[in-house]
Design an enzyme around this catalytic site. Structure first.
Site, short mmCIF file in Angstrom:
data_model
loop_
_atom_site.label_atom_id
_atom_site.label_comp_id
_atom_site.label_asym_id
_atom_site.label_seq_id
_atom_site.Cartn_x
_atom_site.Cartn_y
_atom_site.Cartn_z
N GLU A 382 0.85 -1.19 0.00
CA GLU A 382 0.00 0.00 0.00
C GLU A 382 0.89 1.25 0.00
O GLU A 382 1.81 1.33 0.81
CB GLU A 382 -0.92 0.08 1.23
N ASN A 383 0.60 2.14 -0.94
CA ASN A 383 1.29 3.43 -0.99
C ASN A 383 0.48 4.28 -1.95
O ASN A 383 0.12 3.83 -3.04
CB ASN A 383 2.73 3.24 -1.50
#
Ligand code: BGP
Length: 484
Positions: A382-383
Site C-alpha cells: 500500500e502506498n
C-alpha cells in the site's frame, strides 16, 4: 539503477472498500457494514470516524439503507470486476492485491460448510485474473470479520475465533490454491490498537473491567497464533506458496536531535515493529514482554503457543507506507494526523488535505530499516495519496500531484533496491477510487481510475482513466525506466 526483471508492479484494494453487494448471495454481516460516513466530522478527527459502540451497531443493523454506510456499496466491484480487471490489465499489472471477505465464505464465521456462492465469486475473479496474466496477492483479513463473532465473542478477544479463522483460511487454500501463491494474513496487524473494532471485532464498551488495552493485546496474541497456524497450513496445502505479514510502517523521526526526542522516537519505532518482530522471528521481543509486565498486562497463552509462533514464521514482510511523522517530548509540539495516528508535524514536509505528511525519502529509509532488521524479501502493498480529483468538461482528469507523488516514491524505491534491498513488488493504494477505510469517504480519491460516485452514493459508477493511468502504464511497460 533499475528495477529487477519480473518486478511485480500492480495495485491493491480491500473487499470491504470496493465490492459492495454487502447482503447478496449469502454474505453475512461484517464489521464494515456498520461503519458510517460522518459528513460533519472533521476529516482529521480520525478517532470520531472510527469510533463504534453497541448502540451504534444496533442502530446500523436496523437500517438497511446504504446512504450513510458506504462500505455496503463500495464501488460495486462485485458486478464490475471484469471491467476493472481489464483496466488493470490495460495498465500492464503483473499483480493485483485483493482480500477475501470472510462473511462471503462463512456468513457468521461458525457455519460447518462454506457458502458456495461466495466461493464461486472469488473463483470467478481468480479465473479472470489468470486469463489476463495478473498474479493475485490475497489478504485473508482486511478489516472484514463477521459481525456475529464481534457480537457473540467480542471478536478476537475469544480464543475460539482462532479455530474459526483457521477453518476459513484452509477453505480458501484448498479452493484457490491452484490460482493463488502469494498470501497475507492480517492487514496492518498493528492497527488493532488504533481501531480495535474493524481490525479485530472488539467493541470497546464490552471490554469489561479488563479494559480495551488488555483486550487488544489478548486478541492480538490470538491473531499471532492464528497467523502462524495458517502459515503452516498454507505451505502444506499449496506447495510453493508464500505467506507474508502486513505492517503499517509508521516511520517516525526525532523532531530535534535532543537525546530525549531521539529516545522517544526509538521507542515509537520499536513499538511499531513489535508486530512484524513476532511474525518474522516467531517470538515476542524481550523488551515488549518487559513493557507489558510493567503495564500489568497479562496475556493468557496456551501451552504450545510459543512453539506454534516459532514454527509459523512468514516468508516475506509486506507493509503499507503513506507518510512519516516525528516524535518529540515537548507536550506543546504541533501534531498532525496520518493513517489513524497522531504524529508530531515535520516542518520540512508538505501535508495532504487530510493532514498526512508526504515523505518519499521516508520510504527509502523504511525499506532499508526493514530489510536490515529482518533479512527477508519485502513487498510494498500500500502506498498512495488521497486527494480530491476533478472531472473536466471534456471528461479528462488531470492529477499531476498523484503522478509526482508516485514518481518521487518510485525513485526512492529504486535507490533502496540499488543499495541491495530485496523488493518483490509494489501495489499502489489504490488503483481505482474506492471507499476510504477511516472516513468512509468516496471523495478521498486514490485511483488511477476515477469512479463516478459521491460520498452519499450518487453517481453512475462510470470508470474513467485519469492522466496518472497512462503514466503508470508507461512506468510498468518500461519496468520503471521511464517515469517522466
Ligand atoms: C490503510 C488500509 C487500507 C486503506 C489505507 C488508506 O490503513 O490498510 O484499507 O484504506 O489505509 O486509508 P484511508 O482509506 O483511511 O484513506
Amino acid at each position: 539503477m533499475s528495477f529487477p526483471e519480473g518486478f511485480l508492479w500492480g495495485g491493491a484494494v480491500a473487499a470491504n472498500q470496493v465490492e459492495g453487494a454487502w447482503n447478496v448471495d449469502g454474505k453475512g454481516w461484517s464489521v464494515d457494514d456498520v461503519a458510517t460516513y460522518k459528513p460533519n466530522a472533521d476529516v482529521k478527527d480520525y478517532k470520531t470516524h472510527v469510533a463504534i459502540s453497541s448502540e451504534a451497531i444496533e442502530k446500523a443493523m436496523k437500517d438497511t439503507d446504504d446512504t450513510y454506510y458506504p462500505k455496503r456499496r463500495g464501488i460495486d466491484f462485485y458486478h464490475h470486476y471484469k471491467e476493472d480487471l481489464a483496466l488493470f490489465a490495460e495498465m500492464g499489472f503483473k499483480v493485483f492485491r485483493l482480500s477475501i471477505a470472510w462473511t462471503r465464505i462463512y456468513p457468521t464465521g461458525e457455519e460447518e460448510t462454506p457458502n458456495e456462492a461466495g466461493l464461486q465469486f472469488y473463483e470467478n475473479v481468480f479465473k479472470e485474473m489468470k486469463r489476463l496474466g495478473i498474479e493475485p496477492l490475497v489478504t485473508l483479513s482486511h478489516y472484514e470479520m463477521p459481525l456475529a463473532l464481534s457480537l457473540k465473542y467480542n471478536g478476537w478477544t475469544d480464543r475460539r475465533v482462532v479455530d474459526m479463522f483457521v477453518k476459513f483460511c484452509r477453505t480458501c487454500f484448498e479452493r484457490y490454491g491452484k490460482y493463488v501463491k502469494y498470501w497475507l494474513s492480517f492487514n496492518e496487524v498493528d492497527s488493532i490498537h488504533r481501531h480495535p473494532f474493524i481490525t479485530a471485532g472488539i467493541i470497546p464498551d464490552r471490554c469489561g473491567e479488563a479494559g480495551e488495552t488488555a483486550c487488544c493485546y489478548q486478541a492480538l496474541h490470538h491473531q499471532f497464533v492464528a497467523a502462524a497456524m495458517i502459515t503452516k497450513d498454507c505451505h502444506e496445502i499449496i506447495p510453493g506458496s508464500q505467506m507474508g505479514c502486513m505492517l503499517t510502517k509508521l516511520m517516525t523521526y526525532p523532531r530535534t536531535c535532543a537525546p530525549e526526542d531521539v529516545a522517544a522516537t526509538q521507542k515509537k519505532n520499536l513499538e511499531n515493529m513489535f508486530y512484524s518482530d513476532v511474525m518474522v522471528f516467531g517470538e515476542y521481543p524481550r523488551m515488549i514482554l518487559r513493557d507489558l509486565e510493567k503495564r500489568h498486562i497479562d496475556i493468557k497463552m496456551e501451552p504450545g503457543d510459543l512453539q506454534i509462533l516459532k514454527e509459523g514464521t512468514v516468508d516475506f514482510l509486506s507493509f503499507s507506507y503513506y507518510m512519516s511523522m516525528t516524535e518529540s517530548v515537548d507536550p506543546n509540539a504541533e501534531r498532525t494526523p496520518g493513517n489513524t495516528v497522531l504524529g508530531v508535524k515535520n516542518p520540512y514536509l508538505p501535508s495532504s488535505e487530510w493532514g498526512w505528511q508526504v515523505d518519499p525519502v521516508g520510504l527509502r529509509v523504511s525499506l532499508i530499516e526493514l530489510y536490515d532488521r529482518y533479512k527477508k524479501p519485502l513487498f510494498i502493498v500500500e502506498n498512495g495519496i488521497g486527494s480530491r480529483d476533478t472531472v473536466e468538461a471534456d471528461g479528462s482528469i488531470h492529477d499531476p500531484y498523484r503522478i509526482e507523488y508516485f514518481r518521487r516514491h518510485f525513485k526512492e524505491m529504486e535507490k533502496a533496491i540499488d543499495d541491495g534491498v530485496e523488493l518483490m513488488g509494489y501495489t499502489s493504494w489504490a488503483p481505482i477510487d474506492l471507499i476510504s477505510a477511516s472516513t468512509s469517504q468516496m471523495s478521498k480519491r486514490y485511483g488511477f481510475i476515477y469512479v463516478d460516485q459521491d460520498d452519499l452514493g450518487n453517481g453512475t459508477l462510470k470508470r474513467s482513466r485519469k492522466d496518472s493511468f497512462y503514466w503508470y502504464k508507461k512506468v510498468i511497460a518500461t519496468n520503471g525506466a521511464d517515469m517522466d
